[in-house]
Design an enzyme around this catalytic site. Structure first.
Site, PDB file in Angstrom:
ATOM      1  CG  HIS A   7      14.641  -3.974  21.315  1.00 10.38           C
ATOM      2  ND1 HIS A   7      15.271  -3.513  20.106  1.00 10.38           N
ATOM      3  CD2 HIS A   7      13.268  -3.835  21.202  1.00 10.38           C
ATOM      4  CE1 HIS A   7      14.075  -3.416  19.211  1.00 10.38           C
ATOM      5  NE2 HIS A   7      12.972  -3.676  19.863  1.00 10.38           N
ATOM      6  CG  ASP A  49       3.719   2.600  19.546  1.00 15.56           C
ATOM      7  OD1 ASP A  49       3.632   2.139  18.250  1.00 15.56           O
ATOM      8  OD2 ASP A  49       4.825   2.267  20.005  1.00 15.56           O
ATOM      9  CD  GLU A  51       7.032   3.521  16.687  1.00 13.63           C
ATOM     10  OE1 GLU A  51       8.174   3.142  16.261  1.00 13.63           O
ATOM     11  OE2 GLU A  51       5.931   3.156  16.782  1.00 13.63           O
ATOM     12  CG  ASP A  78       3.515  -0.341  12.555  1.00 16.63           C
ATOM     13  OD1 ASP A  78       3.825  -0.232  13.708  1.00 16.63           O
ATOM     14  OD2 ASP A  78       3.601  -1.493  11.915  1.00 16.63           O
ATOM     15  CB  THR A 132       6.269  -3.349  14.536  1.00 13.49           C
ATOM     16  OG1 THR A 132       5.142  -2.153  15.078  1.00 13.49           O
ATOM     17  CG2 THR A 132       5.900  -3.785  13.303  1.00 13.49           C
ATOM     18  CB  THR A 152      13.418  -5.844  25.901  1.00 14.49           C
ATOM     19  OG1 THR A 152      13.372  -5.996  24.355  1.00 14.49           O
ATOM     20  CG2 THR A 152      14.975  -6.193  26.293  1.00 14.49           C
ATOM     21  N   GLY A 178       6.856  -5.082  23.401  1.00 14.82           N
ATOM     22  CA  GLY A 178       5.914  -3.860  23.618  1.00 14.82           C
ATOM     23  C   GLY A 178       5.876  -3.378  24.902  1.00 14.82           C
ATOM     24  CG  ASP A 214       4.162  -0.864  22.203  1.00 13.07           C
ATOM     25  OD1 ASP A 214       5.407  -0.576  21.999  1.00 13.07           O
ATOM     26  OD2 ASP A 214       3.977  -1.114  23.534  1.00 13.07           O
TER      27      ASP A 214
END
Length: 307
Positions: A197, A116, A73, A50, A121, A194, A219, A119
């Site tokens: 999440h 990003d 980000e 990242d 991670t 997702t 992602g 995306d």
């Protein structure tokens, strides 16, 4: 011949910059030390990839287009960029395309680039490598008008000899390239959402849509790819959590092929530089049949998500 319009030069550069980013992502993984840091918790991670990719993308584009606003980000200092992170090439094919008339007069200072660097991670750290994308979105007057999505590990399960990685790009008014546009099976309602999440609200919203099947992947870039390649019919995420750098490039590519992405209320996303970064009212996206899904989002879900 007149020199190519600024927008086409930015997209052509972003294409090469994204390919360089993919090489960095693969090199960090193969070296074995991901350098994982928790930002706000176990589901919000940052790796060495990242950090290096963001430095590479932002410094490379800023060097060529110094007046463009670039928002990434990761919060990083910009003074530690080494020359080997700089990519100054561009994709010649993109420069051959004619810039849509409404974008020919754009000036550098009118563009905002949302980055990003990696995306997905969390999936990257878990070895779910096909979920990972590099996203470079280009906005003008608050609207996503062009984007580049690189999948560093596209084809990674195809065995030795397969070409690893691909770059997808699109511009409103031209189209999107680097993949085979496919519609989801007619009459099937396949929801992509997702993987890491989830919440009661996310799941209640999906249940209300009565899907035939649900795909859970990491992602935002990856989810939009599921839509344009016909593996899913709608991307539904009834939760805050997605940010502008997650949606800018995917939105441009989806819109370039006639799809639609909004928040759960049906509001378009704004990408001007002053905008808040969080997409706090979730995401609803489709390649086709947007209204079918939008009309079935429960009011209880909408009331829980304030734009």
């Amino acid at each position: 011949m007149a020199s190519p319009a600024l927008l086409m030069r930015v997209v052509a550069s972003a294409y090469s910059v994204a390919e360089k980013a993919a090489t960095i992502v693969r090199n960090v993984m193969s070296a074995g030390d991901l350098g994982i840091v928790e930002k706000t918790g176990a589901n919000d991670l940052q790796t060495k990839a990242d950090r290096l990719v963001q430095m590479s993308i932002c410094a490379s584009l800023a060097r060529k287009f110094p007046k463009v606003t670039i928002i990434g980000e990761e919060e990083l200092s910009s003074n530690e960029v080494t020359e080997e992170l700089i990519e100054d090439g561009h994709c010649e094919e993109i420069l051959k395309k004619t810039c849509p008339a409404q974008y020919t007069g754009i000036k550098e200072e009118e563009l905002v680039i949302w980055v990003d660097p990696l995306d997905g991670t969390k999936e990257y750290t878990e070895g779910l490598l096909d979920h990972v994308t590099v996203l470079i979105g280009i906005a003008y007057e608050g609207k996503a008008i062009a984007g580049v999505i690189n999948q560093p590990y596209y084809n990674y399960e195809a065995g030795a000899g397969a070409v690893l990685g691909r770059t997808i790009w699109g511009v409103l008014g031209i189209g999107a390239f680097g993949f085979q546009l496919t519609e989801a099976p007619a009459g099937k309602h396949i929801i992509v959402t997702t993987r890491s999440h989830s919440s009661t609200l996310v799941n209640d919203c999906i249940s209300a849509l009565n899907p035939d099947s649900i795909i859970r992947v990491g992602g935002a870039g990856n989810k939009i790819i599921q839509l344009v390649e016909g593996k899913a019919s709608a991307y539904v995420f009834a939760s805050p959590g997605c940010k502008k750098w997650d949606t800018c490039a995917p939105e441009a590519i989806l819109h370039a092929v006639g799809g639609k992405i909004t928040d759960i209320h049906g509001n378009p996303f704004q990408y001007n530089k002053e905008v808040k970064h969080m997409n706090s009212a979730g995401v609803l996206a489709t390649l086709r049949n947007y209204d079918y899904y939008a009309s079935r989002i429960p009011n209880t879900v909408k009331q829980s998500l304030v734009p």
